[in-house]
Design an enzyme around this catalytic site. Structure first.
Site, PDB file in Angstrom:
ATOM      1  N   LYS A 117       0.864  -1.179   0.000  1.00 46.47           N
ATOM      2  CA  LYS A 117       0.000   0.000   0.000  1.00 46.47           C
ATOM      3  C   LYS A 117       0.901   1.229   0.000  1.00 46.47           C
ATOM      4  CE  LYS A 117      -4.515   0.952   0.667  1.00 46.47           C
ATOM      5  NZ  LYS A 117      -5.690   0.230   0.189  1.00 46.47           N
ATOM      6  N   VAL A 146     -23.910   5.639   1.379  1.00 42.71           N
ATOM      7  CA  VAL A 146     -24.390   5.409   0.011  1.00 42.71           C
ATOM      8  C   VAL A 146     -23.520   6.192  -0.975  1.00 42.71           C
ATOM      9  CG1 VAL A 146     -26.745   4.695   0.564  1.00 42.71           C
ATOM     10  CG2 VAL A 146     -26.235   7.139   0.398  1.00 42.71           C
TER      11      VAL A 146
HETATM   12  P1  NAD Z   1     -17.228   6.854  -0.683  1.00 43.53           P
HETATM   13  O1  NAD Z   1     -16.414   7.934  -0.031  1.00 43.53           O
HETATM   14  O2  NAD Z   1     -17.638   7.035  -2.094  1.00 43.53           O
HETATM   15  O3  NAD Z   1     -18.555   6.607   0.178  1.00 43.53           O
HETATM   16  C1  NAD Z   1     -18.597   6.587   1.558  1.00 43.53           C
HETATM   17  C2  NAD Z   1     -19.917   7.210   1.992  1.00 43.53           C
HETATM   18  O4  NAD Z   1     -20.015   7.104   3.421  1.00 43.53           O
HETATM   19  C3  NAD Z   1     -20.033   8.686   1.639  1.00 43.53           C
HETATM   20  O5  NAD Z   1     -21.257   8.940   0.996  1.00 43.53           O
HETATM   21  C4  NAD Z   1     -19.957   9.385   2.994  1.00 43.53           C
HETATM   22  O6  NAD Z   1     -20.697  10.591   3.047  1.00 43.53           O
HETATM   23  C5  NAD Z   1     -20.570   8.331   3.894  1.00 43.53           C
HETATM   24  N1  NAD Z   1     -20.245   8.506   5.315  1.00 43.53           N
HETATM   25  C6  NAD Z   1     -19.094   8.954   5.870  1.00 43.53           C
HETATM   26  N2  NAD Z   1     -19.216   9.006   7.199  1.00 43.53           N
HETATM   27  C7  NAD Z   1     -20.465   8.569   7.507  1.00 43.53           C
HETATM   28  C8  NAD Z   1     -21.177   8.367   8.717  1.00 43.53           C
HETATM   29  N3  NAD Z   1     -20.633   8.639   9.904  1.00 43.53           N
HETATM   30  N4  NAD Z   1     -22.442   7.894   8.634  1.00 43.53           N
HETATM   31  C9  NAD Z   1     -23.015   7.603   7.445  1.00 43.53           C
HETATM   32  N5  NAD Z   1     -22.382   7.780   6.264  1.00 43.53           N
HETATM   33  C10 NAD Z   1     -21.127   8.253   6.299  1.00 43.53           C
HETATM   34  O7  NAD Z   1     -16.396   5.509  -0.461  1.00 43.53           O
HETATM   35  P2  NAD Z   1     -16.608   4.131  -1.231  1.00 43.53           P
HETATM   36  O8  NAD Z   1     -15.630   4.061  -2.337  1.00 43.53           O
HETATM   37  O9  NAD Z   1     -18.049   3.929  -1.491  1.00 43.53           O
HETATM   38  O10 NAD Z   1     -16.106   3.090  -0.127  1.00 43.53           O
HETATM   39  C11 NAD Z   1     -16.925   2.769   0.990  1.00 43.53           C
HETATM   40  C12 NAD Z   1     -16.120   1.911   1.962  1.00 43.53           C
HETATM   41  O11 NAD Z   1     -15.707   0.707   1.306  1.00 43.53           O
HETATM   42  C13 NAD Z   1     -14.842   2.563   2.475  1.00 43.53           C
HETATM   43  O12 NAD Z   1     -14.619   2.150   3.798  1.00 43.53           O
HETATM   44  C14 NAD Z   1     -13.761   1.986   1.569  1.00 43.53           C
HETATM   45  O13 NAD Z   1     -12.494   1.956   2.202  1.00 43.53           O
HETATM   46  C15 NAD Z   1     -14.297   0.578   1.349  1.00 43.53           C
HETATM   47  N6  NAD Z   1     -13.830  -0.047   0.090  1.00 43.53           N
HETATM   48  C16 NAD Z   1     -14.096   0.559  -1.093  1.00 43.53           C
HETATM   49  C17 NAD Z   1     -13.668  -0.036  -2.286  1.00 43.53           C
HETATM   50  C18 NAD Z   1     -13.971   0.592  -3.621  1.00 43.53           C
HETATM   51  O14 NAD Z   1     -13.815  -0.088  -4.650  1.00 43.53           O
HETATM   52  N7  NAD Z   1     -14.415   1.841  -3.690  1.00 43.53           N
HETATM   53  C19 NAD Z   1     -12.972  -1.262  -2.241  1.00 43.53           C
HETATM   54  C20 NAD Z   1     -12.735  -1.868  -1.004  1.00 43.53           C
HETATM   55  C21 NAD Z   1     -13.166  -1.238   0.166  1.00 43.53           C
END
Ligand code: NAD
Length: 368
Positions: free
Chosen positions: A80, A180
Protein backbone atom coordinates in the site's frame (compact mmCIF):
# COMPACT_ATOMS: atom_id res chain seq x y z
CA UNK A 1 8.95 5.68 15.28
CA UNK A 2 9.54 2.99 12.66
CA UNK A 3 12.19 0.50 13.62
CA UNK A 4 13.29 -2.74 12.03
CA UNK A 5 11.72 -4.33 15.11
CA UNK A 6 8.29 -2.89 14.11
CA UNK A 7 8.73 -4.27 10.61
CA UNK A 8 9.80 -7.61 12.04
CA UNK A 9 6.82 -7.87 14.38
CA UNK A 10 4.31 -6.90 11.68
CA UNK A 11 6.07 -8.97 9.00
CA UNK A 12 6.94 -6.18 6.54
CA UNK A 13 9.66 -6.77 3.97
CA UNK A 14 10.30 -3.18 3.00
CA UNK A 15 9.17 0.36 3.80
CA UNK A 16 10.23 3.15 1.46
CA UNK A 17 10.01 6.91 1.99
CA UNK A 18 9.91 9.24 -1.02
CA UNK A 19 10.05 13.04 -1.17
CA UNK A 20 10.22 15.51 -4.03
CA UNK A 21 10.49 19.15 -2.97
CA UNK A 22 9.72 20.44 -6.46
CA UNK A 23 6.07 19.32 -6.25
CA UNK A 24 5.65 18.81 -2.49
CA UNK A 25 5.47 15.01 -2.67
CA UNK A 26 5.83 13.12 0.60
CA UNK A 27 4.97 9.46 0.27
CA UNK A 28 5.54 6.14 1.98
CA UNK A 29 5.23 2.72 0.37
CA UNK A 30 4.80 -0.35 2.55
CA UNK A 31 5.62 -3.73 1.01
CA UNK A 32 4.34 -6.30 3.45
CA UNK A 33 4.74 -9.75 1.92
CA UNK A 34 5.61 -10.81 -1.63
CA UNK A 35 5.36 -14.59 -1.19
CA UNK A 36 2.44 -14.78 -3.62
CA UNK A 37 3.70 -12.18 -6.10
CA UNK A 38 4.31 -8.44 -6.47
CA UNK A 39 2.75 -6.38 -3.69
CA UNK A 40 -0.45 -4.74 -4.91
CA UNK A 41 -2.56 -2.16 -3.08
CA UNK A 42 -3.87 1.33 -3.69
CA UNK A 43 -2.44 4.77 -2.94
CA UNK A 44 -4.26 6.69 -0.23
CA UNK A 45 -3.88 10.47 -0.24
CA UNK A 46 -4.67 12.00 3.13
CA UNK A 47 -3.73 15.13 5.12
CA UNK A 48 -2.16 13.10 7.93
CA UNK A 49 -1.50 15.30 10.98
CA UNK A 50 1.84 13.63 11.59
CA UNK A 51 4.30 11.46 9.72
CA UNK A 52 3.83 8.76 12.33
CA UNK A 53 0.09 8.63 11.65
CA UNK A 54 0.82 8.11 7.94
CA UNK A 55 3.34 5.41 8.71
CA UNK A 56 0.98 3.51 11.01
CA UNK A 57 -1.68 3.66 8.32
CA UNK A 58 0.58 2.34 5.56
CA UNK A 59 1.89 -0.49 7.76
CA UNK A 60 -1.63 -1.54 8.75
CA UNK A 61 -3.11 -1.20 5.26
CA UNK A 62 -0.28 -3.00 3.45
CA UNK A 63 -0.53 -5.93 5.86
CA UNK A 64 -4.28 -6.00 5.26
CA UNK A 65 -3.65 -6.27 1.51
CA UNK A 66 -1.51 -9.40 2.02
CA UNK A 67 -4.51 -11.09 3.63
CA UNK A 68 -7.03 -9.73 1.12
CA UNK A 69 -5.00 -10.79 -1.92
CA UNK A 70 -4.21 -14.20 -0.42
CA UNK A 71 -7.78 -15.11 0.51
CA UNK A 72 -8.99 -13.87 -2.88
CA UNK A 73 -6.79 -16.42 -4.64
CA UNK A 74 -4.70 -13.72 -6.35
CA UNK A 75 -1.05 -14.26 -7.18
CA UNK A 76 -0.22 -10.97 -5.55
CA UNK A 77 1.42 -9.93 -2.33
CA UNK A 78 0.34 -7.10 -0.05
CA UNK A 79 1.40 -3.48 -0.33
CA UNK A 80 0.00 0.00 0.00
CA UNK A 81 1.13 3.60 -0.44
CA UNK A 82 0.20 6.80 1.33
CA UNK A 83 0.78 10.34 0.10
CA UNK A 84 0.75 12.96 2.84
CA UNK A 85 -1.16 15.85 1.25
CA UNK A 86 -4.37 17.80 1.29
CA UNK A 87 -6.66 16.59 -1.54
CA UNK A 88 -6.97 20.28 -2.56
CA UNK A 89 -3.27 20.20 -3.53
CA UNK A 90 -3.46 17.25 -5.92
CA UNK A 91 -1.60 17.95 -9.18
CA UNK A 92 -0.30 16.25 -12.29
CA UNK A 93 3.28 16.88 -11.12
CA UNK A 94 2.62 15.24 -7.75
CA UNK A 95 1.29 12.02 -9.28
CA UNK A 96 3.89 11.89 -12.06
CA UNK A 97 6.67 12.33 -9.54
CA UNK A 98 5.08 9.57 -7.44
CA UNK A 99 4.86 7.38 -10.57
CA UNK A 100 8.61 7.78 -11.17
CA UNK A 101 9.34 6.60 -7.64
CA UNK A 102 7.01 3.60 -8.12
CA UNK A 103 8.94 2.78 -11.31
CA UNK A 104 12.16 2.75 -9.29
CA UNK A 105 10.80 -0.17 -7.23
CA UNK A 106 10.99 -2.31 -10.38
CA UNK A 107 7.58 -3.95 -9.97
CA UNK A 108 7.94 -5.07 -6.37
CA UNK A 109 4.98 -2.76 -5.69
CA UNK A 110 2.01 -2.10 -8.00
CA UNK A 111 -0.39 0.68 -7.15
CA UNK A 112 -4.09 1.48 -7.77
CA UNK A 113 -6.84 3.87 -6.57
CA UNK A 114 -7.75 4.33 -2.93
CA UNK A 115 -9.23 7.08 -0.77
CA UNK A 116 -8.79 10.48 -2.53
CA UNK A 117 -7.14 9.03 -5.66
CA UNK A 118 -9.16 8.47 -8.81
CA UNK A 119 -8.80 7.27 -12.38
CA UNK A 120 -7.51 10.68 -13.50
CA UNK A 121 -4.70 10.58 -10.91
CA UNK A 122 -3.92 6.99 -11.93
CA UNK A 123 -3.53 8.16 -15.53
CA UNK A 124 -0.77 10.58 -14.42
CA UNK A 125 0.99 7.75 -12.57
CA UNK A 126 0.57 5.57 -15.68
CA UNK A 127 2.45 8.18 -17.73
CA UNK A 128 5.55 7.33 -15.70
CA UNK A 129 5.21 3.64 -14.85
CA UNK A 130 3.51 0.43 -15.92
CA UNK A 131 3.34 -0.72 -12.31
CA UNK A 132 -0.14 0.71 -11.85
CA UNK A 133 -3.67 -0.70 -12.19
CA UNK A 134 -7.12 0.87 -12.19
CA UNK A 135 -6.11 2.63 -15.42
CA UNK A 136 -8.95 4.10 -17.53
CA UNK A 137 -10.82 1.56 -19.67
CA UNK A 138 -10.05 3.69 -22.74
CA UNK A 139 -6.36 2.94 -22.10
CA UNK A 140 -6.79 -0.79 -21.63
CA UNK A 141 -7.42 -0.65 -17.90
CA UNK A 142 -10.34 -1.61 -15.69
CA UNK A 143 -11.52 1.88 -14.68
CA UNK A 144 -13.60 2.56 -11.57
CA UNK A 145 -13.49 -0.47 -9.20
CA UNK A 146 -16.61 0.43 -7.16
CA UNK A 147 -19.22 -1.53 -9.19
CA UNK A 148 -17.08 -4.68 -8.80
CA UNK A 149 -16.57 -4.08 -5.10
CA UNK A 150 -20.36 -3.71 -4.81
CA UNK A 151 -20.91 -6.97 -6.71
CA UNK A 152 -18.53 -8.78 -4.33
CA UNK A 153 -20.34 -7.42 -1.28
CA UNK A 154 -23.62 -8.51 -2.85
CA UNK A 155 -22.24 -12.07 -3.27
CA UNK A 156 -21.06 -11.93 0.37
CA UNK A 157 -24.56 -10.93 1.49
CA UNK A 158 -26.04 -13.79 -0.54
CA UNK A 159 -23.63 -16.26 1.10
CA UNK A 160 -24.42 -14.90 4.57
CA UNK A 161 -28.16 -15.10 3.97
CA UNK A 162 -27.75 -18.66 2.69
CA UNK A 163 -25.92 -19.58 5.89
CA UNK A 164 -28.27 -17.76 8.25
CA UNK A 165 -31.65 -18.44 6.60
CA UNK A 166 -31.05 -21.46 4.36
CA UNK A 167 -31.87 -19.69 1.08
CA UNK A 168 -29.83 -17.43 -1.21
CA UNK A 169 -32.80 -15.22 -2.05
CA UNK A 170 -32.79 -11.61 -0.83
CA UNK A 171 -36.43 -11.05 -1.71
CA UNK A 172 -38.13 -9.31 1.20
CA UNK A 173 -34.93 -9.10 3.28
CA UNK A 174 -34.24 -5.77 4.99
CA UNK A 175 -30.77 -4.27 4.65
CA UNK A 176 -29.58 -1.41 6.89
CA UNK A 177 -27.03 0.37 4.70
CA UNK A 178 -24.52 2.79 6.23
CA UNK A 179 -22.99 4.97 3.50
CA UNK A 180 -24.39 5.41 0.01
CA UNK A 181 -21.23 6.65 -1.72
CA UNK A 182 -19.58 4.94 -4.70
CA UNK A 183 -19.96 1.36 -3.42
CA UNK A 184 -23.14 1.85 -1.36
CA UNK A 185 -25.02 3.32 -4.31
CA UNK A 186 -23.94 0.56 -6.73
CA UNK A 187 -24.84 -2.04 -4.12
CA UNK A 188 -28.29 -0.47 -3.69
CA UNK A 189 -28.98 -1.11 -7.39
CA UNK A 190 -28.17 -4.82 -7.00
CA UNK A 191 -30.15 -5.15 -3.77
CA UNK A 192 -33.16 -3.39 -5.27
CA UNK A 193 -33.04 -5.70 -8.30
CA UNK A 194 -32.96 -8.70 -5.96
CA UNK A 195 -36.13 -7.51 -4.21
CA UNK A 196 -34.53 -6.41 -0.93
CA UNK A 197 -35.80 -3.54 1.16
CA UNK A 198 -33.20 -0.87 2.07
CA UNK A 199 -33.04 1.47 5.05
CA UNK A 200 -30.05 3.79 4.59
CA UNK A 201 -28.08 6.62 6.06
CA UNK A 202 -25.32 9.01 5.01
CA UNK A 203 -23.90 12.41 5.94
CA UNK A 204 -23.40 13.72 2.42
CA UNK A 205 -26.39 15.66 1.04
CA UNK A 206 -25.58 14.96 -2.62
CA UNK A 207 -25.35 11.22 -2.05
CA UNK A 208 -28.56 11.19 0.00
CA UNK A 209 -30.39 13.08 -2.76
CA UNK A 210 -29.09 10.68 -5.40
CA UNK A 211 -30.57 7.79 -3.38
CA UNK A 212 -33.88 9.61 -2.88
CA UNK A 213 -34.18 10.17 -6.61
CA UNK A 214 -33.19 6.64 -7.65
CA UNK A 215 -35.06 4.77 -4.90
CA UNK A 216 -37.97 6.84 -3.56
CA UNK A 217 -39.39 3.79 -1.74
CA UNK A 218 -36.37 3.22 0.47
CA UNK A 219 -36.27 4.84 3.87
CA UNK A 220 -33.62 7.29 5.08
CA UNK A 221 -32.67 7.37 8.78
CA UNK A 222 -30.31 9.63 10.74
CA UNK A 223 -26.68 8.39 10.96
CA UNK A 224 -26.92 7.40 14.64
CA UNK A 225 -30.13 5.40 14.04
CA UNK A 226 -28.76 2.97 11.49
CA UNK A 227 -27.36 0.49 14.04
CA UNK A 228 -30.71 -0.14 15.73
CA UNK A 229 -32.78 -0.60 12.57
CA UNK A 230 -34.80 -3.83 12.70
CA UNK A 231 -33.22 -5.65 9.76
CA UNK A 232 -31.71 -8.88 8.48
CA UNK A 233 -28.35 -7.45 7.40
CA UNK A 234 -26.34 -4.46 8.65
CA UNK A 235 -24.14 -3.31 5.74
CA UNK A 236 -21.35 -0.87 6.62
CA UNK A 237 -20.18 0.99 3.50
CA UNK A 238 -18.83 4.17 5.09
CA UNK A 239 -16.02 4.15 7.62
CA UNK A 240 -14.07 1.50 9.49
CA UNK A 241 -14.55 0.50 13.16
CA UNK A 242 -18.36 0.77 13.08
CA UNK A 243 -18.59 -2.52 14.99
CA UNK A 244 -17.56 -1.58 18.51
CA UNK A 245 -18.62 -1.65 22.17
CA UNK A 246 -21.19 1.11 21.64
CA UNK A 247 -22.81 -0.20 18.46
CA UNK A 248 -22.93 -3.99 19.06
CA UNK A 249 -25.60 -3.76 21.81
CA UNK A 250 -27.79 -1.73 19.44
CA UNK A 251 -27.64 -4.20 16.53
CA UNK A 252 -30.84 -6.04 15.65
CA UNK A 253 -29.36 -7.62 12.51
CA UNK A 254 -28.69 -11.34 12.07
CA UNK A 255 -25.78 -10.57 9.71
CA UNK A 256 -23.03 -7.95 9.34
CA UNK A 257 -21.70 -7.77 5.78
CA UNK A 258 -20.44 -4.66 4.00
CA UNK A 259 -17.67 -2.95 2.02
CA UNK A 260 -15.95 -0.85 4.67
CA UNK A 261 -12.39 -1.81 5.54
CA UNK A 262 -11.56 -2.79 9.13
CA UNK A 263 -15.17 -2.93 10.32
CA UNK A 264 -14.27 -4.48 13.67
CA UNK A 265 -12.81 -1.80 15.93
CA UNK A 266 -10.77 -4.50 17.65
CA UNK A 267 -10.32 -8.19 16.90
CA UNK A 268 -12.26 -9.14 20.04
CA UNK A 269 -15.43 -7.63 18.53
CA UNK A 270 -15.50 -10.60 16.14
CA UNK A 271 -15.82 -12.91 19.14
CA UNK A 272 -18.55 -10.74 20.69
CA UNK A 273 -20.57 -10.94 17.44
CA UNK A 274 -20.16 -14.73 17.43
CA UNK A 275 -21.33 -14.99 21.05
CA UNK A 276 -24.38 -12.88 20.24
CA UNK A 277 -25.24 -15.16 17.30
CA UNK A 278 -24.62 -12.43 14.70
CA UNK A 279 -22.97 -13.79 11.54
CA UNK A 280 -20.06 -11.60 10.42
CA UNK A 281 -18.83 -11.81 6.82
CA UNK A 282 -15.09 -10.96 6.82
CA UNK A 283 -14.65 -7.46 5.39
CA UNK A 284 -11.44 -8.06 3.48
CA UNK A 285 -12.93 -11.02 1.65
CA UNK A 286 -16.31 -9.58 0.69
CA UNK A 287 -14.86 -6.21 -0.35
CA UNK A 288 -12.16 -7.79 -2.55
CA UNK A 289 -14.14 -7.28 -5.78
CA UNK A 290 -12.21 -4.07 -6.50
CA UNK A 291 -8.78 -5.66 -6.22
CA UNK A 292 -9.93 -8.75 -8.14
CA UNK A 293 -11.08 -6.42 -10.89
CA UNK A 294 -7.78 -4.55 -11.18
CA UNK A 295 -5.83 -7.83 -11.09
CA UNK A 296 -7.48 -8.80 -14.40
CA UNK A 297 -5.58 -5.95 -16.07
CA UNK A 298 -2.42 -8.08 -16.14
CA UNK A 299 -4.04 -10.56 -18.54
CA UNK A 300 -6.15 -8.06 -20.52
CA UNK A 301 -9.20 -6.73 -18.74
CA UNK A 302 -12.72 -7.74 -19.71
CA UNK A 303 -15.91 -7.16 -17.74
CA UNK A 304 -16.98 -10.81 -18.05
CA UNK A 305 -13.65 -12.14 -16.68
CA UNK A 306 -13.84 -9.73 -13.80
CA UNK A 307 -17.42 -10.66 -12.90
CA UNK A 308 -16.58 -14.36 -13.05
CA UNK A 309 -13.78 -13.85 -10.55
CA UNK A 310 -15.82 -11.60 -8.26
CA UNK A 311 -18.64 -14.19 -8.22
CA UNK A 312 -16.24 -16.60 -6.42
CA UNK A 313 -16.70 -14.48 -3.28
CA UNK A 314 -19.98 -16.35 -2.70
CA UNK A 315 -18.26 -19.77 -2.33
CA UNK A 316 -15.23 -18.36 -0.52
CA UNK A 317 -17.45 -16.72 2.09
CA UNK A 318 -19.26 -20.00 2.68
CA UNK A 319 -15.84 -21.73 3.03
CA UNK A 320 -14.80 -19.25 5.72
CA UNK A 321 -18.07 -19.80 7.59
CA UNK A 322 -17.39 -23.55 7.47
CA UNK A 323 -13.88 -23.13 8.94
CA UNK A 324 -15.28 -20.88 11.67
CA UNK A 325 -17.87 -23.48 12.57
CA UNK A 326 -15.54 -26.48 12.37
CA UNK A 327 -12.79 -24.88 14.47
CA UNK A 328 -15.24 -22.99 16.68
CA UNK A 329 -13.42 -19.68 16.09
CA UNK A 330 -14.80 -16.24 15.15
CA UNK A 331 -15.24 -15.67 11.42
CA UNK A 332 -12.56 -12.95 11.30
CA UNK A 333 -10.05 -15.46 12.71
CA UNK A 334 -11.22 -18.12 10.23
CA UNK A 335 -10.51 -15.72 7.35
CA UNK A 336 -6.99 -15.12 8.67
CA UNK A 337 -6.46 -18.88 8.94
CA UNK A 338 -7.53 -19.37 5.31
CA UNK A 339 -5.27 -16.56 4.02
CA UNK A 340 -2.24 -17.64 6.09
CA UNK A 341 -2.67 -21.26 5.00
CA UNK A 342 -2.43 -20.26 1.34
CA UNK A 343 0.68 -18.13 1.90
CA UNK A 344 2.41 -20.92 3.85
CA UNK A 345 1.50 -23.49 1.18
CA UNK A 346 2.94 -21.30 -1.59
CA UNK A 347 6.13 -20.69 0.42
CA UNK A 348 6.75 -24.41 0.55
CA UNK A 349 6.45 -24.95 -3.23
CA UNK A 350 9.01 -22.22 -3.85
CA UNK A 351 11.73 -24.31 -2.25
CA UNK A 352 11.31 -27.25 -4.62
CA UNK A 353 14.04 -27.50 -7.28
CA UNK A 354 12.82 -26.51 -10.74
CA UNK A 355 15.51 -28.41 -12.66
CA UNK A 356 16.75 -25.42 -14.62
CA UNK A 357 20.49 -24.91 -14.76
CA UNK A 358 20.18 -21.23 -14.01
CA UNK A 359 17.78 -21.75 -11.16
CA UNK A 360 19.22 -20.59 -7.90
CA UNK A 361 19.00 -23.05 -5.04
CA UNK A 362 18.65 -21.60 -1.56
CA UNK A 363 22.07 -20.41 -0.43
CA UNK A 364 23.67 -20.79 -3.87
CA UNK A 365 25.47 -17.85 -5.50
CA UNK A 366 24.69 -16.77 -9.07
CA UNK A 367 27.59 -17.25 -11.50
CA UNK A 368 27.10 -13.84 -13.18
P1 NAD B 1 -17.23 6.85 -0.68
O1 NAD B 1 -16.41 7.93 -0.03
O2 NAD B 1 -17.64 7.03 -2.09
O3 NAD B 1 -18.55 6.61 0.18
C1 NAD B 1 -18.60 6.59 1.56
C2 NAD B 1 -19.92 7.21 1.99
O4 NAD B 1 -20.01 7.10 3.42
C3 NAD B 1 -20.03 8.69 1.64
O5 NAD B 1 -21.26 8.94 1.00
C4 NAD B 1 -19.96 9.38 2.99
O6 NAD B 1 -20.70 10.59 3.05
C5 NAD B 1 -20.57 8.33 3.89
N1 NAD B 1 -20.24 8.51 5.31
C6 NAD B 1 -19.09 8.95 5.87
N2 NAD B 1 -19.22 9.01 7.20
C7 NAD B 1 -20.46 8.57 7.51
C8 NAD B 1 -21.18 8.37 8.72
N3 NAD B 1 -20.63 8.64 9.90
N4 NAD B 1 -22.44 7.89 8.63
C9 NAD B 1 -23.02 7.60 7.44
N5 NAD B 1 -22.38 7.78 6.26
C10 NAD B 1 -21.13 8.25 6.30
O7 NAD B 1 -16.40 5.51 -0.46
P2 NAD B 1 -16.61 4.13 -1.23
O8 NAD B 1 -15.63 4.06 -2.34
O9 NAD B 1 -18.05 3.93 -1.49
O10 NAD B 1 -16.11 3.09 -0.13
C11 NAD B 1 -16.92 2.77 0.99
C12 NAD B 1 -16.12 1.91 1.96
O11 NAD B 1 -15.71 0.71 1.31
C13 NAD B 1 -14.84 2.56 2.47
O12 NAD B 1 -14.62 2.15 3.80
C14 NAD B 1 -13.76 1.99 1.57
O13 NAD B 1 -12.49 1.96 2.20
C15 NAD B 1 -14.30 0.58 1.35
N6 NAD B 1 -13.83 -0.05 0.09
C16 NAD B 1 -14.10 0.56 -1.09
C17 NAD B 1 -13.67 -0.04 -2.29
C18 NAD B 1 -13.97 0.59 -3.62
O14 NAD B 1 -13.82 -0.09 -4.65
N7 NAD B 1 -14.41 1.84 -3.69
C19 NAD B 1 -12.97 -1.26 -2.24
C20 NAD B 1 -12.73 -1.87 -1.00
C21 NAD B 1 -13.17 -1.24 0.17
Amino acid sequence: MLTLETMYSMGHEEVVFFQDKSCGLKAIVGIHDTTLGPALGGTRLWPYATEEEALIDVLRLSRGMTYKNAISGLNLGGGKAVIIADPKNKSEALFRSFGRFIESLNGRYITAEDVNTNVEDIEHIFTETNYVTGVAQANGGSGNPSPYTALGVFRGIEASVTKAFGSRSLKGKTIALQGVGSVGFELSKLLAEAGANIVYTDVNENNINRMKEAFPNFKFVAPNEIFSVACDVYTPCALGASINDETIPQLKAKIVCGAANNQLKEDRHGLILKEKGILYAPDYLVNAGGVMNVSIEFEGWADSKSRRMVDTIYEKTLDVFAISEKQNIPVNKAADVMAEKRIEAMKSIKTSYLGKVDHRMPGQKRRF
